[in-house]
Write a protein that holds these residues in place. Sequence first.
Motif, PDB file in Angstrom:
ATOM      1  N   ALA A 130       0.837  -1.204   0.000  1.00 15.09           N
ATOM      2  CA  ALA A 130       0.000   0.000   0.000  1.00 15.09           C
ATOM      3  C   ALA A 130       0.864   1.243   0.000  1.00 15.09           C
TER       4      ALA A 130
ATOM      5  N   SER B 204       1.082   4.572   1.927  1.00 16.79           N
ATOM      6  CA  SER B 204       0.579   4.686   3.297  1.00 16.79           C
ATOM      7  C   SER B 204       0.790   6.027   3.992  1.00 16.79           C
TER       8      SER B 204
ATOM      9  N   ASN C  48      -3.865   1.062  -3.610  1.00 16.21           N
ATOM     10  CA  ASN C  48      -4.607   0.563  -2.464  1.00 16.21           C
ATOM     11  C   ASN C  48      -5.961  -0.025  -2.839  1.00 16.21           C
TER      12      ASN C  48
ATOM     13  N   THR D 104      -5.683  -3.996  -4.631  1.00 16.02           N
ATOM     14  CA  THR D 104      -6.404  -4.972  -3.805  1.00 16.02           C
ATOM     15  C   THR D 104      -7.399  -5.752  -4.643  1.00 16.02           C
TER      16      THR D 104
ATOM     17  N   HIS E 225      -6.206  -9.113   4.649  1.00 13.10           N
ATOM     18  CA  HIS E 225      -5.974  -7.738   4.212  1.00 13.10           C
ATOM     19  C   HIS E 225      -5.585  -6.891   5.416  1.00 13.10           C
TER      20      HIS E 225
ATOM     21  N   SER F  92      -5.178  -3.525   7.128  1.00 17.82           N
ATOM     22  CA  SER F  92      -5.729  -2.180   6.984  1.00 17.82           C
ATOM     23  C   SER F  92      -5.323  -1.320   8.182  1.00 17.82           C
ATOM     24  N   THR F  93      -6.092  -0.298   8.477  1.00  8.67           N
ATOM     25  CA  THR F  93      -5.674   0.748   9.405  1.00  8.67           C
ATOM     26  C   THR F  93      -6.858   1.310  10.176  1.00  8.67           C
TER      27      THR F  93
ATOM     28  N   TYR G 156      -5.565   8.947   1.637  1.00  8.08           N
ATOM     29  CA  TYR G 156      -5.002   7.647   2.034  1.00  8.08           C
ATOM     30  C   TYR G 156      -6.043   6.790   2.720  1.00  8.08           C
TER      31      TYR G 156
ATOM     32  N   LYS H  15      -7.835   3.129   1.593  1.00  6.89           N
ATOM     33  CA  LYS H  15      -7.812   1.911   2.407  1.00  6.89           C
ATOM     34  C   LYS H  15      -9.228   1.458   2.739  1.00  6.89           C
TER      35      LYS H  15
ATOM     36  N   ASP I  28     -10.945  -2.141   1.978  1.00  6.22           N
ATOM     37  CA  ASP I  28     -11.664  -2.944   2.970  1.00  6.22           C
ATOM     38  C   ASP I  28     -13.018  -3.409   2.418  1.00  6.22           C
TER      39      ASP I  28
ATOM     40  N   ARG J 299      -7.207  -4.261  11.313  1.00  9.69           N
ATOM     41  CA  ARG J 299      -7.079  -2.802  11.381  1.00  9.69           C
ATOM     42  C   ARG J 299      -6.268  -2.473  12.625  1.00  9.69           C
TER      43      ARG J 299
END
Length: 326
Positions: free
Chosen positions: A88, A90, A106, A110, A127, A129-130, A154, A158, A162, A180
């Motif tokens: 990614a 980021s 991203n 994906t 996956h 993620s954040t 960003y 993401k 998701d 996450r």
Amino acid sequence: MTSTAPRLLVTGGAGFIGSAYVRMLLGPEGPGDIAVTVLDKLTYAGSLGNLEPLLGDPRLEFVRGDVCAPGLVGRLAAGHDGIVHFAAESHVDRSIDGGTGFARTNALGTQTLLDAAVRHGVRTFVHVSTDEVYGSIDRGSWTEDQPLAPNSPYAASKAAADLLVLAAHRTHGLDARITRCSNNYGPRQFPEKIVPLFVTRLLDGHDVPLYGDGACVRDWLHVDDHCRGIELVRTQGRPGRAYHLGGGTELTNEELTGLLLDACGAGRERVRHVPDRKGHDRRYSLDWTRARDELGYRPRTGFAAGLAATVAWYRENRSWWEPLPR
């Protein structure tokens, strides 16, 4: 690479978190009987040096390439049992300057991986993620059922990824799982993020730029604890579910800056306040009860010890970061 061991494709495996995960998988804490292929484009934040201790290990194969390349991704997916997807763009500041590359890597990247995973019968897709997909929260902590409300390009890219992952699970029955995490820190992090940026600048005798009033709050998670959590999700998580991986240490950026100044032996005069980032989220906070109760997830690294070890690593490994732009 052995032919009988389970085969795992790790995208972005030469980056900060991805390489830590690969080193864990193929180290003493790993499952032992596993073969790993790293797919990485080696952009500015990725380096083969992050995998140097493992280069030559017969369990590791490295492929330089783009997750947006359907032919390459398809060929790799066909030979693997699982995919763990780190690749990614980021950095929020870079996404504010231009979001197109973030949307491409991203979101489109994906989807390219998901298409290949469905087509070739990949058993498990994780996956990474954040917490930034949720936006900002004034008090309390998000659960995994909180609607996504990203604020930066960003975070939006993401969040799109998701949703694509969840759609592949619901539409095609792909065993897809999402992690996450809160803010990571540790060795080998590219010095554009606050911890390595401030540490390397302070070690070089420069000032550090603190956004706005410094009151934004982040929860901090050591990269090794994050990687252990990802592996719990990969091996024990449930299909179609997201899992939060938090660190348990909330600090304002001002507080973090003070700790970094102390660790580097610098005074407050080294702090330079700069205009706040556009759309700067005020606070992130994850409720990681699900990962704790379902998977036994718990961070092991205390923040004080983890930060001290991180600063020591940068102090002792100037040859790794001095050539990098900061």
